[in-house]
Write a protein that holds these residues in place. Structure first.
Motif, PDB file in Angstrom:
ATOM      1  N   ARG A   1       0.808  -1.221   0.000  1.00 45.51           N
ATOM      2  CA  ARG A   1       0.000   0.000   0.000  1.00 45.51           C
ATOM      3  C   ARG A   1       0.843   1.273   0.000  1.00 45.51           C
ATOM      4  NH1 ARG A   1      -4.706   1.389  -0.997  1.00 45.51           N
ATOM      5  NH2 ARG A   1      -5.229   2.437   0.960  1.00 45.51           N
ATOM      6  N   TRP A   2       2.065   1.204   0.595  1.00 47.25           N
ATOM      7  CA  TRP A   2       2.834   2.425   0.794  1.00 47.25           C
ATOM      8  C   TRP A   2       4.248   2.404   0.214  1.00 47.25           C
ATOM      9  CZ3 TRP A   2       0.437   6.651   2.721  1.00 47.25           C
ATOM     10  CH2 TRP A   2      -0.783   6.440   3.383  1.00 47.25           C
ATOM     11  N   LEU A   3       4.862   1.237   0.108  1.00 47.61           N
ATOM     12  CA  LEU A   3       6.271   1.186  -0.254  1.00 47.61           C
ATOM     13  C   LEU A   3       6.551   0.625  -1.635  1.00 47.61           C
ATOM     14  CD1 LEU A   3       7.686  -0.116   3.167  1.00 47.61           C
ATOM     15  CD2 LEU A   3       7.468   2.253   2.380  1.00 47.61           C
ATOM     16  N   ALA A   4       5.600  -0.046  -2.241  1.00 50.69           N
ATOM     17  CA  ALA A   4       5.816  -0.648  -3.557  1.00 50.69           C
ATOM     18  C   ALA A   4       5.869   0.425  -4.649  1.00 50.69           C
ATOM     19  CB  ALA A   4       4.708  -1.654  -3.877  1.00 50.69           C
ATOM     20  N   ASP A   5       6.564   0.113  -5.728  1.00 47.23           N
ATOM     21  CA  ASP A   5       6.643   1.045  -6.853  1.00 47.23           C
ATOM     22  C   ASP A   5       5.252   1.334  -7.423  1.00 47.23           C
ATOM     23  OD1 ASP A   5       9.653  -0.601  -7.937  1.00 47.23           O
ATOM     24  OD2 ASP A   5       9.430   1.178  -6.686  1.00 47.23           O
ATOM     25  N   GLN A   6       4.452   0.284  -7.564  1.00 46.11           N
ATOM     26  CA  GLN A   6       3.079   0.445  -8.030  1.00 46.11           C
ATOM     27  C   GLN A   6       2.167  -0.022  -6.907  1.00 46.11           C
ATOM     28  OE1 GLN A   6       2.201  -0.956 -11.996  1.00 46.11           O
ATOM     29  NE2 GLN A   6       0.109  -1.499 -11.419  1.00 46.11           N
ATOM     30  N   LYS A   7       1.543   0.899  -6.238  1.00 41.74           N
ATOM     31  CA  LYS A   7       0.805   0.600  -5.014  1.00 41.74           C
ATOM     32  C   LYS A   7      -0.494  -0.147  -5.295  1.00 41.74           C
ATOM     33  CE  LYS A   7       2.889   4.550  -2.682  1.00 41.74           C
ATOM     34  NZ  LYS A   7       3.885   4.672  -3.744  1.00 41.74           N
TER      35      LYS A   7
END
Length: 283
Positions: free
Chosen positions: A237-243
């Motif tokens: 939800r917050w840290l991925a490249d594509q949330k």
């Protein structure tokens, strides 16, 4: 054969043109050269074997052009694999060098891609690597994977659905270039290079770097304190490249979107509390 062939990174077009003018060895010529090197250590024979197979490396390297890496670098890494193959090639086995070398060439290119691409931390196992190099071809379209497609791919490659979705999000994310690109002025993107200040205070840089390091450490420790599902939800939800959306994660964990939101809120509260305590101790 040419004796002054430059590295592909110097002038890729000239390199490819020169390589394609190098004659291909006949089976008898290849066998004779391989015996000279294998039995007598004839370095010139090894050089001729390498040179005559450089066009094959170019052909393989082109198949890895979709990872955004320099074609010249891919060829250079493939050439290293070719040289390793020549060094280990046993002409008495009755196999053509090209059949033996393909595995070494691909292995070197694979390692280069893994080490230099942004998902290096994901592709750590054999299954992950297989997913990394096959996901593009397994997708039926350029659209985002549906849950059914992700499940089918996961079953085929022996990985989890979550790993498939995570890999897809990383493969489709956008990487910004630090330096100005020719197209930046046209499409509205601006390189970070343009925003660097001329007068940089080294002391402030050290202080900022120290603060960032402590903050990153505190966040990692706070994340490590969460259970696996909560940690993954926060990451997606917050840290991925594509949330991911709440509904995306609801489908992955087979729970309601509202339940995902509750888990996210509880996890964020724990992280905020842990980092607040850490900051108080640090001050």
């Amino acid at each position: 054969m040419p004796t002054n062939l430059t590295a592909p990174g110097v002038n890729l077009g000239a390199y490819i043109n020169t390589v394609h003018h190098i004659p291909i060895l006949t089976p008898d010529e290849e066998r004779e050269l391989a015996k000279r090197y294998y039995q007598d250590g004839d370095v010139e024979a090894a050089r001729l074997l390498v040179m005559s197979h450089l066009r094959f490396v170019i052909h393989i390297a082109r198949s890895y052009s979709g990872y955004g890496l320099s074609q010249a670098d891919l060829i250079q890494e493939g050439n290293l694999g070719l040289m390793k193959a020549v060094k280990r090639f046993d002409p008495t086995k009755g196999v053509r060098l090209v059949s033996f070398a393909v595995h070494w060439i691909k292995a070197e290119i694979h390692e280069f891609v893994i080490k230099n691409w942004r998902i290096v931390k994901v592709a750590t196992t054999k299954a992950h690597r297989k997913l990394f190099f096959n996901l593009r071809s397994l997708k039926k379209s350029s659209n985002q994977l549906s849950l059914e497609e992700a499940e089918a791919i996961a079953k085929d490659l022996n990985v989890t659905v979550k790993q498939v979705l995570e890999m897809e999000s990383r493969l489709t994310s956008y990487d910004a270039s630090f330096e100005l690109q020719d197209s930046d002025d046209e499409d509205g993107r601006y390189a970070p290079q343009l925003f660097l200040e001329d007068g940089v205070n080294p002391a402030e840089m050290v202080e900022d770097a120290d603060w960032e390091e402590n903050t990153t450490t505190a966040l990692k420790e706070a994340m490590d304190g969460l259970d696996e599902r909560s940690r993954d939800i926060i990451t997606q939800r917050w840290l991925a490249d594509q949330k991911s959306t709440l509904h995306d994660l609801a489908a992955v964990y087979n729970i309601s979107a509202e339940r995902v939101r509750q888990i996210e809120k509880n996890a964020m509260d724990k992280i905020r509390e842990a980092m607040t305590i850490d900051e108080m101790l640090f001050d």
